[in-house]
Design a protein around this motif. Structure first.
Motif, PDB file in Angstrom:
ATOM      1  N   GLY A  20       0.858  -1.158   0.096  1.00 50.27           N
ATOM      2  CA  GLY A  20      -0.152   0.092  -0.226  1.00 50.27           C
ATOM      3  C   GLY A  20       0.818   1.265  -0.073  1.00 50.27           C
ATOM      4  O   GLY A  20       0.592   2.424  -0.704  1.00 50.27           O
ATOM      5  N   ILE A  21       1.852   1.092   0.623  1.00 49.35           N
ATOM      6  CA  ILE A  21       2.932   2.450   0.770  1.00 49.35           C
ATOM      7  C   ILE A  21       3.427   2.625  -0.425  1.00 49.35           C
ATOM      8  O   ILE A  21       3.542   3.742  -1.012  1.00 49.35           O
ATOM      9  CB  ILE A  21       3.741   2.392   2.028  1.00 49.35           C
ATOM     10  CG1 ILE A  21       3.023   2.523   3.302  1.00 49.35           C
ATOM     11  CG2 ILE A  21       4.953   3.380   1.882  1.00 49.35           C
ATOM     12  CD1 ILE A  21       3.772   2.325   4.701  1.00 49.35           C
ATOM     13  N   MET A  22       4.155   1.567  -1.156  1.00 48.48           N
ATOM     14  CA  MET A  22       4.668   1.606  -2.530  1.00 48.48           C
ATOM     15  C   MET A  22       3.724   2.236  -3.472  1.00 48.48           C
ATOM     16  O   MET A  22       3.993   3.309  -4.079  1.00 48.48           O
ATOM     17  CB  MET A  22       5.194   0.448  -2.744  1.00 48.48           C
ATOM     18  CG  MET A  22       6.477  -0.117  -2.327  1.00 48.48           C
ATOM     19  SD  MET A  22       7.109  -1.564  -3.056  1.00 48.48           S
ATOM     20  CE  MET A  22       8.590  -1.909  -2.051  1.00 48.48           C
ATOM     21  N   LEU A  23       2.451   1.683  -3.306  1.00 46.18           N
ATOM     22  CA  LEU A  23       1.463   2.216  -4.496  1.00 46.18           C
ATOM     23  C   LEU A  23       0.761   3.556  -4.372  1.00 46.18           C
ATOM     24  O   LEU A  23       0.579   4.266  -5.323  1.00 46.18           O
ATOM     25  CB  LEU A  23       0.623   1.142  -4.578  1.00 46.18           C
ATOM     26  CG  LEU A  23       0.911  -0.165  -5.268  1.00 46.18           C
ATOM     27  CD1 LEU A  23      -0.290  -1.296  -5.031  1.00 46.18           C
ATOM     28  CD2 LEU A  23       1.420  -0.255  -6.865  1.00 46.18           C
ATOM     29  N   LEU A  24       0.920   3.822  -2.983  1.00 42.45           N
ATOM     30  CA  LEU A  24       0.541   5.312  -2.523  1.00 42.45           C
ATOM     31  C   LEU A  24       1.402   6.166  -3.069  1.00 42.45           C
ATOM     32  O   LEU A  24       0.925   7.262  -3.587  1.00 42.45           O
ATOM     33  CB  LEU A  24       0.073   5.293  -0.919  1.00 42.45           C
ATOM     34  CG  LEU A  24      -0.186   6.708  -0.544  1.00 42.45           C
ATOM     35  CD1 LEU A  24      -1.736   7.367  -1.267  1.00 42.45           C
ATOM     36  CD2 LEU A  24      -0.377   6.813   1.160  1.00 42.45           C
ATOM     37  N   LEU A  25       2.664   6.160  -2.647  1.00 45.20           N
ATOM     38  CA  LEU A  25       3.677   7.236  -3.379  1.00 45.20           C
ATOM     39  C   LEU A  25       3.859   7.031  -4.718  1.00 45.20           C
ATOM     40  O   LEU A  25       3.847   8.322  -5.414  1.00 45.20           O
ATOM     41  CB  LEU A  25       5.037   6.667  -2.594  1.00 45.20           C
ATOM     42  CG  LEU A  25       4.977   6.751  -1.088  1.00 45.20           C
ATOM     43  CD1 LEU A  25       6.364   6.258  -0.712  1.00 45.20           C
ATOM     44  CD2 LEU A  25       4.877   8.172  -0.804  1.00 45.20           C
ATOM     45  N   GLU A  26       3.445   5.977  -5.382  1.00 46.03           N
ATOM     46  CA  GLU A  26       3.619   6.046  -6.930  1.00 46.03           C
ATOM     47  C   GLU A  26       2.208   6.628  -7.610  1.00 46.03           C
ATOM     48  O   GLU A  26       2.386   7.658  -8.264  1.00 46.03           O
ATOM     49  CB  GLU A  26       3.370   4.684  -7.417  1.00 46.03           C
ATOM     50  CG  GLU A  26       3.214   4.448  -9.085  1.00 46.03           C
ATOM     51  CD  GLU A  26       4.094   5.170  -9.816  1.00 46.03           C
ATOM     52  OE1 GLU A  26       3.878   5.519 -10.987  1.00 46.03           O
ATOM     53  OE2 GLU A  26       5.188   5.591  -9.447  1.00 46.03           O
ATOM     54  N   ALA A  27       1.185   6.613  -6.733  1.00 43.58           N
ATOM     55  CA  ALA A  27      -0.235   7.371  -7.242  1.00 43.58           C
ATOM     56  C   ALA A  27       0.082   8.867  -6.873  1.00 43.58           C
ATOM     57  O   ALA A  27      -0.305   9.422  -7.684  1.00 43.58           O
ATOM     58  CB  ALA A  27      -1.350   6.998  -6.558  1.00 43.58           C
ATOM     59  N   ALA A  28       1.018   9.109  -5.989  1.00 38.39           N
ATOM     60  CA  ALA A  28       1.271  10.670  -5.713  1.00 38.39           C
ATOM     61  C   ALA A  28       1.878  11.333  -6.829  1.00 38.39           C
ATOM     62  O   ALA A  28       1.938  12.455  -7.134  1.00 38.39           O
ATOM     63  CB  ALA A  28       1.636  10.825  -4.241  1.00 38.39           C
ATOM     64  N   ARG A  29       3.045  10.402  -7.087  1.00 35.56           N
ATOM     65  CA  ARG A  29       3.924  10.944  -8.245  1.00 35.56           C
ATOM     66  C   ARG A  29       3.084  11.223  -9.387  1.00 35.56           C
ATOM     67  O   ARG A  29       3.168  12.021 -10.095  1.00 35.56           O
ATOM     68  CB  ARG A  29       4.956   9.894  -8.685  1.00 35.56           C
ATOM     69  CG  ARG A  29       5.988  10.358  -9.613  1.00 35.56           C
ATOM     70  CD  ARG A  29       7.115   9.069  -9.860  1.00 35.56           C
ATOM     71  NE  ARG A  29       6.287   8.361 -10.634  1.00 35.56           N
ATOM     72  CZ  ARG A  29       5.988   8.108 -11.746  1.00 35.56           C
ATOM     73  NH1 ARG A  29       6.244   9.156 -12.505  1.00 35.56           N
ATOM     74  NH2 ARG A  29       5.293   6.980 -12.232  1.00 35.56           N
ATOM     75  N   MET A  70       5.766  12.956  -3.314  1.00 41.77           N
ATOM     76  CA  MET A  70       6.439  11.670  -3.161  1.00 41.77           C
ATOM     77  C   MET A  70       7.660  11.735  -2.455  1.00 41.77           C
ATOM     78  O   MET A  70       8.223  10.784  -1.771  1.00 41.77           O
ATOM     79  CB  MET A  70       6.523  10.845  -4.460  1.00 41.77           C
ATOM     80  CG  MET A  70       6.933   9.564  -4.580  1.00 41.77           C
ATOM     81  SD  MET A  70       7.472   9.163  -6.191  1.00 41.77           S
ATOM     82  CE  MET A  70       7.584   7.515  -6.173  1.00 41.77           C
ATOM     83  N   VAL A  71       8.614  12.522  -3.039  1.00 42.64           N
ATOM     84  CA  VAL A  71      10.089  12.618  -2.572  1.00 42.64           C
ATOM     85  C   VAL A  71      10.020  12.899  -1.001  1.00 42.64           C
ATOM     86  O   VAL A  71      10.835  12.352  -0.148  1.00 42.64           O
ATOM     87  CB  VAL A  71      10.960  13.595  -3.288  1.00 42.64           C
ATOM     88  CG1 VAL A  71      12.122  13.969  -2.849  1.00 42.64           C
ATOM     89  CG2 VAL A  71      11.178  13.226  -4.793  1.00 42.64           C
ATOM     90  N   VAL A  72       9.219  14.184  -0.687  1.00 44.54           N
ATOM     91  CA  VAL A  72       9.289  14.627   0.739  1.00 44.54           C
ATOM     92  C   VAL A  72       8.873  13.254   1.633  1.00 44.54           C
ATOM     93  O   VAL A  72       9.453  13.096   2.794  1.00 44.54           O
ATOM     94  CB  VAL A  72       8.333  15.884   1.017  1.00 44.54           C
ATOM     95  CG1 VAL A  72       8.217  16.245   2.308  1.00 44.54           C
ATOM     96  CG2 VAL A  72       8.853  17.007   0.077  1.00 44.54           C
ATOM     97  N   ALA A  73       7.428  12.696   1.375  1.00 44.21           N
ATOM     98  CA  ALA A  73       7.243  11.521   2.009  1.00 44.21           C
ATOM     99  C   ALA A  73       8.336  10.480   2.401  1.00 44.21           C
ATOM    100  O   ALA A  73       8.438   9.762   3.426  1.00 44.21           O
ATOM    101  CB  ALA A  73       5.933  10.978   1.589  1.00 44.21           C
ATOM    102  N   THR A  74       8.894  10.172   1.200  1.00 46.77           N
ATOM    103  CA  THR A  74       9.827   9.126   1.042  1.00 46.77           C
ATOM    104  C   THR A  74      11.303   9.600   2.123  1.00 46.77           C
ATOM    105  O   THR A  74      11.843   8.718   2.841  1.00 46.77           O
ATOM    106  CB  THR A  74      10.608   9.109  -0.355  1.00 46.77           C
ATOM    107  OG1 THR A  74       9.563   8.702  -1.268  1.00 46.77           O
ATOM    108  CG2 THR A  74      11.685   7.742  -0.246  1.00 46.77           C
ATOM    109  N   LEU A  75      11.428  10.934   1.918  1.00 49.75           N
ATOM    110  CA  LEU A  75      12.679  11.242   2.943  1.00 49.75           C
ATOM    111  C   LEU A  75      12.063  11.075   4.369  1.00 49.75           C
ATOM    112  O   LEU A  75      13.131  10.898   5.294  1.00 49.75           O
ATOM    113  CB  LEU A  75      12.702  12.845   2.607  1.00 49.75           C
ATOM    114  CG  LEU A  75      13.643  13.170   1.231  1.00 49.75           C
ATOM    115  CD1 LEU A  75      13.634  14.566   1.053  1.00 49.75           C
ATOM    116  CD2 LEU A  75      14.819  12.266   1.235  1.00 49.75           C
TER     117      LEU A  75
END
Length: 913
Positions: A196-205, A213-218
């Motif tokens: 879910g986290i992987m796909l959520l960040l991809e959907a945000a991008r 996406m970058v800020v959340a990943t950091l």
């Protein structure tokens, strides 16, 4: 520059860089790529996307309505509703947005899953099977690398959409079992959360660009690798089980407050705005603005400000506001003499300001209700005055620009009546509105007790009667049509007929405002009733208008009404894709802040960089808000800056003797986060305006930034003068504050624009800045003459409180420990309770203490007392006591300020004559 890449992917980079304005088709594509999804598949895929969007809107209307409770069917708690909401958003995010917009997007899209795989593997403890984590990462990367066209949805993207929606839906399906194992996730929880986290960040991008996406990943990097961080921001680090539980299984992260506000409130307001626009209200607002202000100098620009303000009332998107109103206003501004950059900058400044204007504020108003703990009415009351002053100042800036360039007005197509006749007509209209408001207010007060449970039906019947009456009035006028702004000549619409042709559009807004402000219903229920009435209008206005005008073809008009309704429901849902994904992704950041304590660490960083100077602290916080806001939509912008930076101002301000209400702090960071939409190099609103005007986008952003300086000045002012937020003022004082603050902001605009009655000289601009500051903050000068507080020795605290009337406040400076056990010194404000002795008054306020020679040590603090709310705790040492000092009224400082203003006026009038 990632936002510019988004425009390049829409095929507009050359035209937006000054090679010509865009066609309407290209502008629609620009808005779609940013707000609703750039993919336009044909056939079954298109129908499926539209169908899911329609079901989403209907679902949100259902859960907001009283029907589930009346019928006992479909009742969902907050967590379950959030699960549905995010599932819809993620499914549409993958279906409606292509995989990559640019090479930069592609590179980031491939890098983040790889990085997440590494982080999850590092965070996994022994006993957790992790072979599937790299498999998931490789599958996501392969799907991104395979790419996806704009005109169809590949099978692997349907799979990603279903998996993402299923991951979000998981908390609903297994709600009971999850509630019994909170804090102890099982393998199934690990799999769903990681995916879910992987796909959520991809959907945000895809839907928002790579910034969020970058800020959340950091922040995820910081969560897992805390021990490797610099000492000032390091922490113990968190295991994968802790992150899974915190971010996905509980409501601390992704499914937290932000997503809850998006589910409960924001969707319905966005839907209401979409329905209102489909009914024709957007066109009506523009026409009314032009009919009222188009004949003035720089009239199209002033009308652009007013129409953008009205559109911004219900809009949650800066770029949509720019393109919607700018398509008409920017060419007209250029026609009367504004350059492409100035025309675009005026539209940008006015459209972005729509995000700070209640009642929606780009959804931030509803988030503030949750974060600040105030009612919606209070939030709107505090936010209204600065936003209104900012818009008035922007109209004045446009006037100054017209004066500097000697621009002429558009010709009227009618002869206005005598001035006295117009003034009498205006006065009569104001009196009529006041009388009508009086009758409605007291009439509603009579209807409810008289009709009891049937009062709702009576109110609806009365609304329908008023609606029919307004339709009769509108039917006697010509239908509103936008003139082509690119035609050689443009005639302005006549104000009276133009206003009468769409008065029924104001009724749903009245329903919304009445429900929120008078009945004090929840924002969600208020938006539901307004949207329900808007649906009724969409279905009936076309056939009824055809009947009243004798046009016939009623069945065709009924069909058109249903088509408008479906378009509005689908558009509302598609407008919410990015907001739903943004609030969920921002939840990762909020969850990381609460899990790691990075907020206090950031406060230490700001304190070190600022050297403890108060203005430096505020300036650094403003810059950080501006940086964090770059590339983020309004909602995510506010969530991020408020979670990270609002506590910084509260903590460091209190340590430096600045006691600021929490709402002022949140508005401070929100204003500067919004400024990122204007400021190059990432100001997407500026690129959108340049795409319309054909000007240079960077120059447009720079000019818009200077126009927006008035907005940047306001937060610093209301931090120190909370009267601007109508805090602790009466209505009469509020009117006085509004008049003085408006005059001060107009003088500030004149100083920064270099023109007052004529072109300023340097010393005149400096004097105008000084006068504006004195009007905004007269207390600053009075505090230098007579200090507002008198310091006394801590040992005399009992005598000190006896000098203060009960209900007034004293300030105590104390030394103690913060939540992490580190030494801290701060100032707390303690209301003085009634009592016969000083000890009685302090105990009544919740404070018990021990005097040890010259030292005063806090011995106990009563639970839920004013002393506890002020931050006092046992074993703190009181180092200073400050009591209020008798001080003359700060408004005496207006006299020298007005004398200086008279001097500037005299100098400029002498020179201009």
């Amino acid at each position: 520059m990632d936002q510019k890449k988004q425009l390049e992917a829409a095929g507009v980079e050359n035209e937006a860089a000054g090679h010509g304005s865009l066609s309407q088709v290209a502008l629609d594509e620009l808005v779609a790529s940013s707000d609703t999804g750039a993919r336009t598949p044909a056939g079954l895929a298109s129908k499926l996307i539209l169908g899911v969007a329609l079901v989403w809107s209907l679902f949100q209307l259902w859960i907001a309505s009283p029907l589930p409770y009346m019928l006992g069917v479909g009742i969902l708690n907050d967590t379950q509703a959030r699960s549905f909401h995010l599932a819809f958003a993620l499914f549409l995010g993958f279906a409606a947005y292509p995989a990559a917009r640019s090479r930069l997007d592609l590179a980031i899209g491939l890098s983040v899953p790889a990085l997440l795989v590494v982080l999850f593997m590092i965070g996994a403890k022994e006993g957790v099977n992790t072979w599937w984590i790299p498999v998931f990462g490789l599958c996501v990367m392969a799907a991104i690398l395979a790419g996806s066209p704009k005109h169809r949805v590949p099978s692997w993207e349907w799979a990603m959409a279903l998996l993402a929606a299923g991951s979000a839906f998981y908390t609903y399906l297994f709600y009971e079992s999850i509630s019994q194992r909170v804090g102890a996730p099982i393998t199934q929880d690990f799999v769903v959360a990681v995916l879910g986290i992987m796909l959520l960040l991809e959907a945000a991008r895809r839907s928002l660009g790579p910034a969020l996406m970058v800020v959340a990943t950091l922040f995820l990097v910081y969560t897992f690798l805390g021990p490797l961080m610099p000492a000032i921001v390091s922490h113990k680090g968190n295991a994968l089980s802790e992150v899974v539980n915190h971010q996905w299984i509980t409501t601390e992260g992704v499914f937290g407050i932000a997503l809850g506000v998006s589910t409960s409130f924001v969707f319905l307001f966005v839907l209401f705005g979409s329905l209102l626009d489909k009914a024709g209200a957007g066109n009506y607002f523009i026409q009314v603005a032009f009919s009222l202000m188009g004949h003035l100098r720089g009239g199209p620009a002033k009308a652009a400000v007013v129409s953008s303000a009205m559109t911004g009332l219900i809009s949650g998107s800066s770029i949509a506001n720019v393109v919607t109103t700018g398509t008409f206003t920017i060419p007209l501004m250029r026609k009367v003499g504004f350059s492409a950059e100035k025309a675009g900058a005026i539209e940008v400044a006015s459209s972005v300001n729509g995000q700070i204007m209640p009642p929606v504020m780009g959804a931030a108003a509803f988030l503030m209700v949750e974060y600040v703990g105030l009612s919606y009415f209070e939030v709107v009351k505090h936010a209204f005055l600065p936003a209104l002053i900012s818009y008035i100042a922007l109209v004045y800036i446009v006037h100054l620009e017209a004066m500097k360039s000697n621009l002429q007005a558009l010709p009227r197509s009618y002869e206005p009546g005598p001035l006295m006749q117009r003034l009498v007509g205006l006065a009569f209209a104001i009196v009529a509105i006041c009388v009508l408001s009086f009758l409605v207010y007291y009439g509603m007060g009579w209807i409810r007790p008289t009709f009891g449970n049937k009062a709702g039906f009576v109110v609806f019947a009365l609304l329908v009667l008023v609606y029919l009456g307004l339709l009769v009035v509108a039917s006697r006028e010509e239908a509103l049509k936008l003139d082509d702004p690119n035609e050689p000549t443009t005639s302005l619409p006549v104000p009276g007929p133009t206003a009468r042709a769409g008065l029924h559009y104001i009724l749903p807004v009245v329903v919304l405002v009445w429900s929120l402000m008078v009945d004090r219903l929840s924002p969600g229920l208020s938006a539901f009733w307004a949207s329900a009435f808007m649906i009724f209008i969409l279905l009936t206005q076309r056939p009824l208008m055809a009947m009243l005008r004798g046009e016939g073809a009623l069945l065709a008009r009924v069909s058109e009404g249903f088509s408008d309704l479906l378009d509005g429901l689908v558009s509302g849902a598609r407008n919410m894709i990015g907001i739903g994904i943004a609030t969920a992704t921002a939840g990762i950041i909020v969850g990381a802040v609460s899990q790691t304590g990075v907020g206090s660490a950031l406060a230490d960083v700001v304190e070190v960089l600022s050297g403890g100077h108060l203005m430096a602290i505020l300036f650094l916080t403003a810059v950080l808000s501006l940086i964090l806001g770059m590339g983020l939509p309004t909602t995510a912008n506010y969530i991020v800056v408020s979670a990270l930076l609002a506590p910084v101002i509260v903590t460091l301000g209190q340590q430096n003797g600045l006691i600021v209400p929490l709402i002022a702090v949140h508005l401070f960071v929100f204003y500067f986060g919004i400024m990122a939409d204007v400021t190059p190099p990432v100001g997407l609103a500026s690129f959108a305006a340049a795409a319309v005007s054909g000007g240079d986008p960077v120059k447009t952003g720079v000019v818009a930034f200077f126009y927006s300086l008035r907005t940047a000045a306001l937060p610093f002012l209301f931090i120190f003068n909370t009267e601007l937020l109508l805090i602790d003022v009466t209505w009469l004082q509020g009117v006085f504050v509004f008049l003085i603050a408006t005059a001060a902001m107009l003088l500030f605009a004149a100083a920064t624009q270099g023109w007052f009655l004529t072109r300023n000289r340097v010393h005149e601009s400096l004097l105008l800045l000084l006068i504006a500051f004195s009007l905004f903050r007269p207390g600053f000068w009075m505090d230098r003459i007579v200090p507002p507080f008198q310091s006394v020795a801590p040992a005399t605290i009992e005598d000190a409180v006896m000098q203060v009337e009960p209900g007034e406040e004293i300030r105590l400076t104390v030394d103690g420990l913060d939540q992490l056990g580190d030494p801290v010194s701060f100032v707390g404000v303690l209301p003085v309770a009634a009592g016969e002795t000083g000890v009685d008054r302090l105990v009544g306020s919740g404070l018990q203490y021990v005097v040890e020679g010259e030292t005063v040590r806090i011995d106990n603090v009563t639970y839920d007392s004013p002393a506890q709310e002020a931050g006092f705790d046992w074993d703190q040492i009181v180092t200073n006591v400050s009591i209020p000092n008798a001080q003359p009224s700060k408004y005496w400082m207006f006299i020298p300020a007005l004398m200086l203003l008279g001097l500037v006026v005299l100098l400029q009038r002498r020179r201009s004559s």
